[in-house]
Enzyme design. Sequence first.
Site, mmCIF file in Angstrom:
data_model
loop_
_atom_site.group_PDB
_atom_site.id
_atom_site.type_symbol
_atom_site.label_atom_id
_atom_site.label_comp_id
_atom_site.label_asym_id
_atom_site.label_seq_id
_atom_site.Cartn_x
_atom_site.Cartn_y
_atom_site.Cartn_z
ATOM 1 N N HIS A 161 0.814 -1.217 0.000
ATOM 2 C CA HIS A 161 0.000 0.000 0.000
ATOM 3 C C HIS A 161 0.850 1.270 0.000
ATOM 4 O O HIS A 161 0.341 2.373 -0.222
ATOM 5 C CB HIS A 161 -0.942 -0.002 1.203
ATOM 6 C CG HIS A 161 -2.303 0.533 0.893
ATOM 7 N ND1 HIS A 161 -2.522 1.496 -0.067
ATOM 8 C CD2 HIS A 161 -3.527 0.246 1.404
ATOM 9 C CE1 HIS A 161 -3.815 1.788 -0.125
ATOM 10 N NE2 HIS A 161 -4.447 1.042 0.748
ATOM 11 N N ASP A 174 -1.849 2.147 -4.929
ATOM 12 C CA ASP A 174 -3.129 2.597 -4.383
ATOM 13 C C ASP A 174 -4.194 1.542 -4.618
ATOM 14 O O ASP A 174 -4.123 0.750 -5.567
ATOM 15 C CB ASP A 174 -3.567 3.909 -5.039
ATOM 16 C CG ASP A 174 -2.616 5.062 -4.715
ATOM 17 O OD1 ASP A 174 -1.980 5.012 -3.643
ATOM 18 O OD2 ASP A 174 -2.509 5.987 -5.536
#
Length: 444
Positions: free
Chosen positions: A416, A420
């Site tokens: 992450h 995204d």
Amino acid sequence: MGIHIIKMPDIGEGIAEVELVEWHVQPGDAVVEDQILADVMTDKATVQVPSPVHGQVVSLGGQVGQVMAVGSELIRLEVSGEGNEHLFKTRAAPAESSRTQAAAQAAPVAAAVEIAPAVSAPAPAAATVAAPAAPAVSAPHATTHAPARPEGQRPLASPAVRRRAWDLGVTLQYVPGSGPAGRITQGDLDAWLARDRNDTSHRTTGALYQSHNDETAVPVIGLRRKIAQKMQEAKRRIPHFTYVEEIDVTELESLRSRLNARYSTERGKLTLLPFLARAMVLALREFPQINARFDDEAGVVTQFGAVHLGVAAQTPSGLMVPVVHHAETLDLWSCAAEIIRLAEAARQGKAARDELTGSTITITSLGPLGGIVSTPVINHPEVAIVGVNRVVERPVFEEGRVVARKLMNLSSSFDHRVVDGMHAAEFIQCIRRYLECPALLFVE
């Protein structure tokens, strides 16, 4: 006769220490030139250390599981002639302090782990830790305690007590009863269980419910330790998130069956993985940020044009990830053949170092055991991994009709920090489009 000392070789690439994962010889063994003496493991691969001379093993320089410094003494051989021991004695004095420091650093590691599977050989037998021996179970005629009633007299007890005694493996003939006419109550059974009942009871159901008190210690060394360290590092450093999507592979499976029926004899059999690999290659052209490696210490993400596809493979020693280099250049059959070749090399412990390194994204699959969903761990320092779950046939609605379709989940994890959530979802949806309409896999 003289002594020939073999040092831990310099494997290159700036490696300062290696783990000793297996000895192929023991003190007293005769060895010949080029005979393999030991297997050692770096962060990247297993290396076999051969003997440069003929001789007889005098002593071993380390234990399996020990991390040894490059240049430390690996083994001593007795050889004809002078040997080379005198060469090391002349420099022993200035080197003494550094050897002492290296031994102090290696000792805690050797003491902490001392166990099993090697990368290129079957795992040695695990050491069994002795546990306190269970008291022996006596036959009904044991003399330690007399039966609670005369031989042949049926013990009185309610069905509930009898059922409980059966489940516990207790012979009621030996349980004293405190109820009317010697009837056995639940309290009597509890009192009997509190005593050393093993002298006068036996398991009416045989070995099915036999008590087991053995313990087996399995130290974590070799490939198993590398896997543990790699997984720990990945979970500690990477904030994972997993995205799961259902894929209709009915058309893909139909195409695969037809291609195998026509070409399997001359080109080899196709599994699902080559199709998925091709779909990933095409999707990564649109999402290059996912075909990447993240050096979080330098704060640099490197995106790759080439797709070096890691394929997780289960081996007798543990999980390994051989790499299909330049997957973008391979057709279905070439990709399938390369996956099979690499997996077999990994299982036999013959995969070369460059075949186990350099991946930019990884596929992991358990085949028929793939389950419904999984949360795969990213192969650090990559930023994504695509997990394949099993194909199942289920009823679905199609234009108002209930029809049977073959469905499969993709469970994929992403870093992450780099990827995204929206881009991860778009990437998987792109793969989905290719797999659900497989003709698109062959259109540029």
